[in-house]
Design a protein around this motif. Structure first.
Motif, PDB file in Angstrom:
ATOM      1  N   LYS A 432      14.532  26.323  22.697  1.00 47.92           N
ATOM      2  CA  LYS A 432      13.282  25.576  22.754  1.00 47.92           C
ATOM      3  C   LYS A 432      13.246  24.658  23.967  1.00 47.92           C
ATOM      4  CE  LYS A 432      11.430  27.370  19.174  1.00 47.92           C
ATOM      5  NZ  LYS A 432      10.259  28.271  19.366  1.00 47.92           N
ATOM      6  N   ARG A 433      14.418  24.321  24.474  1.00 50.10           N
ATOM      7  CA  ARG A 433      14.499  23.460  25.653  1.00 50.10           C
ATOM      8  C   ARG A 433      14.503  24.271  26.945  1.00 50.10           C
ATOM      9  NH1 ARG A 433      19.613  19.491  27.098  1.00 50.10           N
ATOM     10  NH2 ARG A 433      18.805  18.747  29.141  1.00 50.10           N
ATOM     11  N   TYR A 434      15.336  25.375  26.922  1.00 51.16           N
ATOM     12  CA  TYR A 434      15.501  26.130  28.171  1.00 51.16           C
ATOM     13  C   TYR A 434      14.646  27.388  28.223  1.00 51.16           C
ATOM     14  CZ  TYR A 434      19.569  23.139  28.885  1.00 51.16           C
ATOM     15  OH  TYR A 434      20.386  22.067  29.063  1.00 51.16           O
ATOM     16  N   GLY A 435      14.103  27.781  27.103  1.00 49.52           N
ATOM     17  CA  GLY A 435      13.245  28.962  27.102  1.00 49.52           C
ATOM     18  C   GLY A 435      14.020  30.226  27.448  1.00 49.52           C
ATOM     19  N   GLU A 436      13.353  31.102  28.208  1.00 50.12           N
ATOM     20  CA  GLU A 436      13.957  32.384  28.554  1.00 50.12           C
ATOM     21  C   GLU A 436      15.028  32.261  29.632  1.00 50.12           C
ATOM     22  OE1 GLU A 436      10.806  34.942  29.656  1.00 50.12           O
ATOM     23  OE2 GLU A 436       9.974  35.082  27.611  1.00 50.12           O
ATOM     24  N   ASN A 437      15.276  31.027  30.105  1.00 48.97           N
ATOM     25  CA  ASN A 437      16.313  30.828  31.115  1.00 48.97           C
ATOM     26  C   ASN A 437      17.730  30.844  30.509  1.00 48.97           C
ATOM     27  OD1 ASN A 437      14.259  30.492  33.018  1.00 48.97           O
ATOM     28  ND2 ASN A 437      14.145  28.274  32.626  1.00 48.97           N
ATOM     29  N   ILE A 468      24.269  25.636  35.781  1.00 51.61           N
ATOM     30  CA  ILE A 468      22.844  25.462  36.072  1.00 51.61           C
ATOM     31  C   ILE A 468      22.049  26.465  35.241  1.00 51.61           C
ATOM     32  CG2 ILE A 468      21.086  25.653  37.862  1.00 51.61           C
ATOM     33  CD1 ILE A 468      23.245  24.864  39.884  1.00 51.61           C
ATOM     34  N   ILE A 469      20.961  25.998  34.621  1.00 49.13           N
ATOM     35  CA  ILE A 469      20.069  26.868  33.853  1.00 49.13           C
ATOM     36  C   ILE A 469      18.656  26.652  34.390  1.00 49.13           C
ATOM     37  CG2 ILE A 469      19.219  27.513  31.574  1.00 49.13           C
ATOM     38  CD1 ILE A 469      21.722  26.239  30.381  1.00 49.13           C
ATOM     39  N   SER A 470      18.132  27.658  35.034  1.00 48.91           N
ATOM     40  CA  SER A 470      16.783  27.552  35.609  1.00 48.91           C
ATOM     41  C   SER A 470      16.165  28.935  35.648  1.00 48.91           C
ATOM     42  CB  SER A 470      16.849  26.948  37.017  1.00 48.91           C
ATOM     43  OG  SER A 470      17.534  27.818  37.903  1.00 48.91           O
ATOM     44  N   LYS A 471      14.889  28.949  36.026  1.00 46.88           N
ATOM     45  CA  LYS A 471      14.183  30.224  36.097  1.00 46.88           C
ATOM     46  C   LYS A 471      14.794  31.114  37.160  1.00 46.88           C
ATOM     47  CE  LYS A 471       9.528  32.187  36.413  1.00 46.88           C
ATOM     48  NZ  LYS A 471       8.076  31.877  36.560  1.00 46.88           N
ATOM     49  N   SER A 472      15.208  30.479  38.275  1.00 45.16           N
ATOM     50  CA  SER A 472      15.830  31.278  39.339  1.00 45.16           C
ATOM     51  C   SER A 472      17.276  31.610  39.031  1.00 45.16           C
ATOM     52  CB  SER A 472      15.738  30.531  40.678  1.00 45.16           C
ATOM     53  OG  SER A 472      16.426  29.288  40.587  1.00 45.16           O
ATOM     54  N   LYS A 473      17.908  30.810  38.177  1.00 43.22           N
ATOM     55  CA  LYS A 473      19.306  31.046  37.817  1.00 43.22           C
ATOM     56  C   LYS A 473      19.466  30.989  36.300  1.00 43.22           C
ATOM     57  CE  LYS A 473      21.523  29.407  42.048  1.00 43.22           C
ATOM     58  NZ  LYS A 473      22.523  28.476  42.636  1.00 43.22           N
ATOM     59  N   PRO A 474      19.025  32.035  35.622  1.00 39.45           N
ATOM     60  CA  PRO A 474      19.197  32.039  34.159  1.00 39.45           C
ATOM     61  C   PRO A 474      20.685  32.153  33.796  1.00 39.45           C
ATOM     62  CG  PRO A 474      18.377  34.155  34.907  1.00 39.45           C
ATOM     63  CD  PRO A 474      18.368  33.260  36.118  1.00 39.45           C
ATOM     64  N   LEU A 475      21.078  31.572  32.658  1.00 40.57           N
ATOM     65  CA  LEU A 475      22.464  31.618  32.162  1.00 40.57           C
ATOM     66  C   LEU A 475      22.541  32.604  30.995  1.00 40.57           C
ATOM     67  CD1 LEU A 475      25.367  30.467  32.280  1.00 40.57           C
ATOM     68  CD2 LEU A 475      24.635  28.790  30.555  1.00 40.57           C
ATOM     69  N   THR A 476      23.456  33.568  31.101  1.00 47.00           N
ATOM     70  CA  THR A 476      23.646  34.570  30.040  1.00 47.00           C
ATOM     71  C   THR A 476      25.012  34.353  29.386  1.00 47.00           C
ATOM     72  OG1 THR A 476      22.288  36.177  31.220  1.00 47.00           O
ATOM     73  CG2 THR A 476      23.755  37.019  29.495  1.00 47.00           C
ATOM     74  N   GLU A 490      31.774  35.062  27.005  1.00 53.54           N
ATOM     75  CA  GLU A 490      31.744  35.194  28.466  1.00 53.54           C
ATOM     76  C   GLU A 490      30.373  34.765  28.992  1.00 53.54           C
ATOM     77  OE1 GLU A 490      32.705  38.582  31.891  1.00 53.54           O
ATOM     78  OE2 GLU A 490      32.479  39.147  29.759  1.00 53.54           O
ATOM     79  N   ASN A 491      30.382  34.038  30.110  1.00 53.32           N
ATOM     80  CA  ASN A 491      29.114  33.631  30.748  1.00 53.32           C
ATOM     81  C   ASN A 491      29.239  33.764  32.262  1.00 53.32           C
ATOM     82  OD1 ASN A 491      30.717  30.908  30.119  1.00 53.32           O
ATOM     83  ND2 ASN A 491      29.565  30.618  32.032  1.00 53.32           N
ATOM     84  N   ASN A 492      28.120  33.921  32.925  1.00 53.82           N
ATOM     85  CA  ASN A 492      28.115  33.931  34.384  1.00 53.82           C
ATOM     86  C   ASN A 492      28.300  32.504  34.898  1.00 53.82           C
ATOM     87  OD1 ASN A 492      25.544  33.566  33.173  1.00 53.82           O
ATOM     88  ND2 ASN A 492      24.606  33.597  35.236  1.00 53.82           N
ATOM     89  N   VAL A 493      28.970  32.377  36.035  1.00 53.26           N
ATOM     90  CA  VAL A 493      29.320  31.065  36.579  1.00 53.26           C
ATOM     91  C   VAL A 493      28.293  30.643  37.638  1.00 53.26           C
ATOM     92  CG1 VAL A 493      31.044  29.733  37.849  1.00 53.26           C
ATOM     93  CG2 VAL A 493      31.769  31.401  36.117  1.00 53.26           C
ATOM     94  N   GLN A 494      27.667  29.494  37.389  1.00 57.15           N
ATOM     95  CA  GLN A 494      26.764  28.861  38.373  1.00 57.15           C
ATOM     96  C   GLN A 494      26.871  27.355  38.156  1.00 57.15           C
ATOM     97  OE1 GLN A 494      23.391  31.270  37.508  1.00 57.15           O
ATOM     98  NE2 GLN A 494      22.855  30.183  35.624  1.00 57.15           N
ATOM     99  N   LYS A 495      27.967  26.806  38.689  1.00 61.51           N
ATOM    100  CA  LYS A 495      28.346  25.432  38.391  1.00 61.51           C
ATOM    101  C   LYS A 495      27.340  24.429  38.946  1.00 61.51           C
ATOM    102  CE  LYS A 495      33.305  26.266  38.106  1.00 61.51           C
ATOM    103  NZ  LYS A 495      34.639  25.878  38.616  1.00 61.51           N
ATOM    104  N   LYS A 496      27.219  23.336  38.162  1.00 61.78           N
ATOM    105  CA  LYS A 496      26.356  22.238  38.581  1.00 61.78           C
ATOM    106  C   LYS A 496      27.008  21.483  39.727  1.00 61.78           C
ATOM    107  CE  LYS A 496      24.294  21.503  34.019  1.00 61.78           C
ATOM    108  NZ  LYS A 496      24.105  20.539  32.909  1.00 61.78           N
ATOM    109  N   ILE A 497      26.165  20.907  40.565  1.00 59.02           N
ATOM    110  CA  ILE A 497      26.687  20.114  41.683  1.00 59.02           C
ATOM    111  C   ILE A 497      27.393  18.879  41.159  1.00 59.02           C
ATOM    112  CG2 ILE A 497      26.050  18.796  43.744  1.00 59.02           C
ATOM    113  CD1 ILE A 497      23.725  20.725  44.124  1.00 59.02           C
TER     114      ILE A 497
END
Length: 542
Positions: A432-437, A468-476, A490-497
């Protein structure tokens, strides 16, 4: 034989006859012959020998009627059990005890004990050299001479001992004649052969009838010892050799031996050698015994003996065994005490660790999540003023999620389906917070078992927290089973700054928890593109 001017004759065809001299035989006298009748009628026509015996007129060796005797000028057959006395008897004599001895064609020498009315046979096994006996006769010393095709055996009846004469007295190839023996007035025995006449005169002195046996040497570990004085040996001296001899000058080559080592052998051993060897003897008391015989009949031959003892090694002595037992008991006691103390320490550490893990698990729900959930709820209310069902459903899911936390907080492990339900409720709130991201892919078909509560939820929370969870970088985030041994998150890695604040109870608390409850370790694999954690599945509830 002749008795009171009456001659007894054994004949083959007319039985037993008496010849009585009437008048002066040298001056016209006559010889009166009569045939003895058998009690009960009939006659014994074939008689091999008539033998005088005190108490009865004579004993008869018959062909067909066995052993018989005369009484009041009539023949009486000895009553017998069928099979005890053969029907054919060649010769007979008596010993000083009054017992009757007789020979048969194939049964050897038989004794009839007149007191016990019993029969005892002496054959090859008892020392008789041949069953083909031609004659037997006793001498004044009570010895019984047995004449056969191999020589002359002399039996001492009381001792059942045989002595032998053959080649050493010139009997090579001698052929004896049936019952061609007699005794003269001096007690000499005359034996008729086909080509010679043998005279046997018994010596008056009692001679040794056995070989003189003695132990010559004893060696221990191949070194000779003075066995007359030394009889005690340490444990390492356990190789014994006994050298013995049986002195029998009449026929040294015929001497045989029997020996045994009491304490080691179960039976006597027979040998023609002069040496007995025993190796690797155990500690204990022993007696070596040896006896010799010139006729292989070891009945009452004198013994030569040597008694000795092999001591136990120190580790088999009572004091050492007692000391060892005390040491073992002490070691066991110290081991048990040490083990108890170690178990108490482990138990205390485990308890402390488990409590720490529970505290960590209960603290895994980030307080910021609660505030974020309320902010999300406000947004949902603002966006769905005309559709109140959506906020209501969100509140219900939030309530279910926290109810599950309260329900499972006291449990050590919950089933995988229960943990997946809790994760899906948590994901609903996050979505409900992140939606389809934010995407959660669960594939655990057929996976059965248990996991500590909130384990998967915490891994999902960590993935959300640090990426990071965003429309351009969805987290699976994917959850799947691995051969029913592991649950893999298991998740894809896209670390926050700038990483989010952490309670520091995350992944490390899960690793520490599994070190306590499972032999399998938590597997962590991180690459530039993915982060994977494999959680061991607990097969049985503990």
């Amino acid at each position: 034989f002749i008795e009171n001017e009456t001659m007894w004759l054994a004949t083959l065809g007319r039985g037993v006859m008496q010849a009585r001299i009437v008048g002066n035989f040298t001056h016209g006298g006559d010889l009166e012959l009569s045939v003895l009748k058998v009690n009960g009628g009939g006659s014994h026509n074939f008689v091999f020998q008539v033998m005088p015996k005190e108490g009865k007129e004579a004993w008869l060796a018959t062909d067909g009627a066995g052993l018989a005797f005369t009484e009041k000028n009539r023949i009486q057959t000895l009553s017998r059990t069928p099979g005890e006395v053969p029907k054919t008897i060649y010769s007979t004599t008596h010993d000083r005890s009054g017992n009757i001895w007789f020979t048969t064609p194939d049964a050897g020498l038989i004794e009839y004990d007149t007191d016990k009315n019993s029969f005892n046979a002496l054959s090859i096994d008892e020392g008789l050299r041949s069953l083909n006996v031609s004659a037997i006769i006793s001498n004044p010393k009570g010895e019984i001479l047995i004449v056969h095709n191999k020589g002359i055996d002399i039996l001492i009846p009381e001792k059942r001992h045989f002595m032998y004469f053959d080649d050493e007295i010139g009997l090579q190839g001698a052929l004896p004649v049936l019952n061609a023996v007699c005794k003269d007035a001096s007690g000499n025995i005359w034996i008729g052969m086909r080509d010679k006449l043998v005279k046997y005169s018994a010596v008056r002195e009692d001679l040794s009838i056995h070989p003189r046996t003695r132990i010559e040497h004893v060696s221990v570990n191949q070194s000779p010892i003075d066995f007359h004085t030394q009889a005690y040996f340490p444990a390492r001296q356990n190789f014994f050799a006994f050298d013995y001899v049986g002195l029998w000058y009449t026929s040294p080559a015929s001497v045989k031996y029997q020996y045994t080592l009491e304490g080691h052998d179960l039976n006597w051993k027979e040998s023609g050698d002069h040496l007995a060897i025993y190796s690797n003897l155990k500690p204990g008391n022993y007696i070596f015994r040896v006896k010799a015989s010139e006729n292989k009949f070891f009945y009452d031959e004198p013994l030569a003996e040597y008694a000795f003892e092999i001591s136990k090694p120190f580790w088999q002595t009572r004091w050492f065994i007692g000391l060892a037992v005390i040491c073992v008991v002490l070691l066991v006691y110290l081991f048990i005490k040490n083990r108890e103390q170690r178990l108490r320490r482990i138990e205390a550490l485990n308890k402390e660790n488990i409590e720490s893990q529970f505290r960590a698990l209960k603290a895994q729900i980030n307080p910021h999540f609660l505030f974020n959930s309320f902010n999300t709820l406000i947004t949902i209310i603002d966006e769905n003023t005309e559709n109140p069902n959506v906020p209501i459903e969100y509140v219900q899911k939030l309530a279910d999620f926290y109810r599950s936390i309260l329900q499972y907080r006291e449990e050590e492990a919950i089933s995988i389906p229960e943990e997946i339900t809790l994760v899906k409720n948590y994901y609903y709130l996050l979505q409900k917070r992140y939606g389809e991201n934010l995407i959660l892919d669960v594939n655990i078909d057929g996976t059965q078992g248990f996991v500590p509560p909130l384990t998967l939820q915490m891994l999902v929370e960590n993935a959300v927290k640090h990426n990071i969870i965003s429309k351009s970088k969805p987290l699976t985030i994917r959850i799947r089973g691995n051969n029913n041994e592991y649950l893999v998150v298991e998740n894809n890695v896209q670390k926050k700054i700038s990483d989010a604040p952490s309670t520091r109870f995350g992944l490390q608390s899960i690793i520490n928890r599994y070190e306590v409850i499972s032999d399998k370790k938590v597997l962590v694999e991180e690459t530039n593109n993915s982060f994977k954690v494999s959680i061991p599945i607990i097969k049985n509830m503990f």
